[in-house]
Design a protein around this motif. Structure first.
Motif, PDB file in Angstrom:
ATOM      1  N   ARG A  11       6.070   0.483 -15.050  1.00  0.00           N
ATOM      2  CA  ARG A  11       4.846   0.479 -14.269  1.00  0.00           C
ATOM      3  C   ARG A  11       4.654  -0.845 -13.523  1.00  0.00           C
ATOM      4  O   ARG A  11       4.064  -0.909 -12.468  1.00  0.00           O
ATOM      5  CB  ARG A  11       3.630   0.739 -15.164  1.00  0.00           C
ATOM      6  CG  ARG A  11       3.629   2.121 -15.794  1.00  0.00           C
ATOM      7  CD  ARG A  11       3.613   3.202 -14.718  1.00  0.00           C
ATOM      8  NE  ARG A  11       3.788   4.513 -15.288  1.00  0.00           N
ATOM      9  CZ  ARG A  11       2.799   5.262 -15.746  1.00  0.00           C
ATOM     10  NH1 ARG A  11       1.581   4.822 -15.708  1.00  0.00           N
ATOM     11  NH2 ARG A  11       3.043   6.448 -16.250  1.00  0.00           N
ATOM     12  N   PHE A  14       6.138  -0.550 -10.227  1.00  0.00           N
ATOM     13  CA  PHE A  14       5.280   0.152  -9.285  1.00  0.00           C
ATOM     14  C   PHE A  14       4.294  -0.803  -8.632  1.00  0.00           C
ATOM     15  O   PHE A  14       4.117  -0.839  -7.442  1.00  0.00           O
ATOM     16  CB  PHE A  14       4.443   1.233 -10.010  1.00  0.00           C
ATOM     17  CG  PHE A  14       5.110   2.562 -10.049  1.00  0.00           C
ATOM     18  CD1 PHE A  14       5.470   3.198  -8.883  1.00  0.00           C
ATOM     19  CD2 PHE A  14       5.368   3.184 -11.255  1.00  0.00           C
ATOM     20  CE1 PHE A  14       6.064   4.444  -8.911  1.00  0.00           C
ATOM     21  CE2 PHE A  14       5.972   4.413 -11.293  1.00  0.00           C
ATOM     22  CZ  PHE A  14       6.322   5.042 -10.131  1.00  0.00           C
ATOM     23  N   SER A 161       6.712   7.082  -3.998  1.00  0.00           N
ATOM     24  CA  SER A 161       5.787   6.029  -3.581  1.00  0.00           C
ATOM     25  C   SER A 161       4.379   6.483  -3.909  1.00  0.00           C
ATOM     26  O   SER A 161       3.832   7.368  -3.250  1.00  0.00           O
ATOM     27  CB  SER A 161       5.921   5.753  -2.079  1.00  0.00           C
ATOM     28  OG  SER A 161       4.979   4.787  -1.669  1.00  0.00           O
ATOM     29  N   GLN A 162       3.779   5.863  -4.924  1.00  0.00           N
ATOM     30  CA  GLN A 162       2.477   6.344  -5.373  1.00  0.00           C
ATOM     31  C   GLN A 162       1.368   6.030  -4.371  1.00  0.00           C
ATOM     32  O   GLN A 162       0.305   6.641  -4.411  1.00  0.00           O
ATOM     33  CB  GLN A 162       2.132   5.745  -6.729  1.00  0.00           C
ATOM     34  CG  GLN A 162       1.428   4.392  -6.689  1.00  0.00           C
ATOM     35  CD  GLN A 162       0.984   3.942  -8.057  1.00  0.00           C
ATOM     36  OE1 GLN A 162       1.807   3.709  -8.934  1.00  0.00           O
ATOM     37  NE2 GLN A 162      -0.306   3.778  -8.244  1.00  0.00           N
ATOM     38  N   PRO A 188      10.534   4.121  -8.200  1.00  0.00           N
ATOM     39  CA  PRO A 188       9.493   3.541  -7.354  1.00  0.00           C
ATOM     40  C   PRO A 188      10.049   2.815  -6.139  1.00  0.00           C
ATOM     41  O   PRO A 188      10.744   1.810  -6.253  1.00  0.00           O
ATOM     42  CB  PRO A 188       8.770   2.576  -8.294  1.00  0.00           C
ATOM     43  CG  PRO A 188       9.791   2.208  -9.318  1.00  0.00           C
ATOM     44  CD  PRO A 188      10.641   3.420  -9.507  1.00  0.00           C
TER      45      PRO A 188
END
Length: 355
Positions: A11, A14, A161-162, A188
């Motif tokens: 994370r 990200f 890609s969040q 990511p």
């Protein structure tokens, strides 16, 4: 199906990859908490000025020069304010960073960047919406791949890609196919890295825009690459701006004046595909005429609703989906919309383009 189970994604990667230099990862948690606490209490509700004050200027995003070219070809006339810079920027994470750096005042994005900005603690508002009904993205596979359906995504490495439209299109496609979040390997990246990742085999699959896929297939289809289509749409094509810009009476008036140009430019491009194909895709994007025609054949008819109810519902579903995966905290997305601008786009176009 839930996306809440832990996967192998780091994370921290990200956060650092999507926030970038303008907002260090170390400060994100505090920013998110601050945003949740303050919400949009600082957002102006003052009526918009009828006229843009003399000397007003905005820094406006125009990826690949799209906006200036549409305005010119459509012969829309001069904007009633100065554009101090047309910024060649489009990706959501880049736009957020530019907003933070105050090098950009107004941008055109999909629905997910405003959600990501809120999570990062940056307050910005949506000021115009164009509803899209047909898919703008396909899933491209790396050369030599045997992947042919979304069901084949299980266990594969997928570019994700969040903070961009491509991310939510992927999550919605997985959910519709009944694939749990931990049944795939999300890598990511930001969208400008997707093509390189596919070419190098870093990922098996990446969502590409309809404008990108023809060139990719022209180069790699003979080597076994293909695209997988779905009926998953990214509903919102929107304009948004930082609250600091919208709280400035003169700049807010300029934003309101820009919206009709933005709406009419899209209508013109939709109604004049032959000219747009030649002037934009062929001359500026180096596509063949056949490739350009393939793109415009898939183009969405612009739809500008005088009511944002459907858009708010879709944005809430998107935010909830991201929250299920642990990418953002759950929140009420109604805070992302500045309703002072709600009907401007619809009033600027013919009835057939009002939803």
């Amino acid at each position: 199906m839930s996306f809440s189970r832990t996967s192998g994604i780091d994370r921290r990667l990200f956060l650092t990859s999507l926030v970038g230099v303008a907002a260090g990862a170390a400060g994100l948690t505090g920013c998110a908490e601050s945003s949740a606490a303050t919400g949009s209490k600082g957002a102006s509700t003052a009526p918009l000025a009828d006229k843009v004050p003399a000397g007003t200027s905005l820094k406006v995003a125009s990826f690949s020069g799209t906006q200036q070219l549409q305005f010119k070809l459509a012969k829309l006339g001069e904007l009633p304010f100065k554009v101090s810079s047309w910024v060649n920027i489009g990706a959501g994470p880049d736009v957020i960073n530019a907003f933070r750096a105050k090098s950009l005042d107004l941008a055109n994005n999909a629905g997910i960047p405003p959600i990501q900005a809120h999570y990062q603690g940056f307050d910005a508002k949506i000021v115009a919406i164009n509803i899209t009904r047909k898919p703008n993205y396909v899933f491209a596979t790396k050369p030599g791949s045997d992947i042919r359906t979304v069901d084949d995504f299980r266990g594969k490495k997928i570019a994700f890609s969040q903070g961009q439209a491509q991310g939510v299109v992927l999550l919605r496609a997985l959910k519709k196919a009944g694939l749990a979040y931990d049944e795939v390997k999300l890598v990511p990246l930001t969208s400008n890295q997707f093509l390189t990742a596919l070419q190098s085999g870093q990922v098996d699959i990446a969502p590409l825009g309809n404008t990108q896929s023809p060139a990719y297939l022209a180069q790699y289809e003979a080597k076994g690459a293909r695209v997988i289509t779905t009926d998953v749409v990214d509903l919102l094509n929107l304009l948004w701006a930082p609250v600091g810009v919208l709280n400035d009476e003169a700049k807010a008036a300029a934003v309101a004046a820009y919206i009709p140009f933005w709406a009419k430019g899209q209508v013109w491009a939709y109604e004049n595909p032959d000219i747009w194909n030649e002037e934009f895709y062929v001359k500026t994007q180096n596509l063949t005429l056949a490739q350009a025609q393939g793109i415009t054949k898939l183009a969405n008819k612009p739809l500008f609703s005088p009511s944002w109810d459907e858009a708010i519902q879709w944005e809430q579903e998107t935010a909830d989906l991201l929250a299920e995966g642990g990418f953002v905290k759950k929140f009420d997305v109604s805070s992302l919309f500045d309703h002072r601008f709600e009907s401007i786009a619809a009033k600027a176009v013919a009835e057939e383009y009002r939803k």
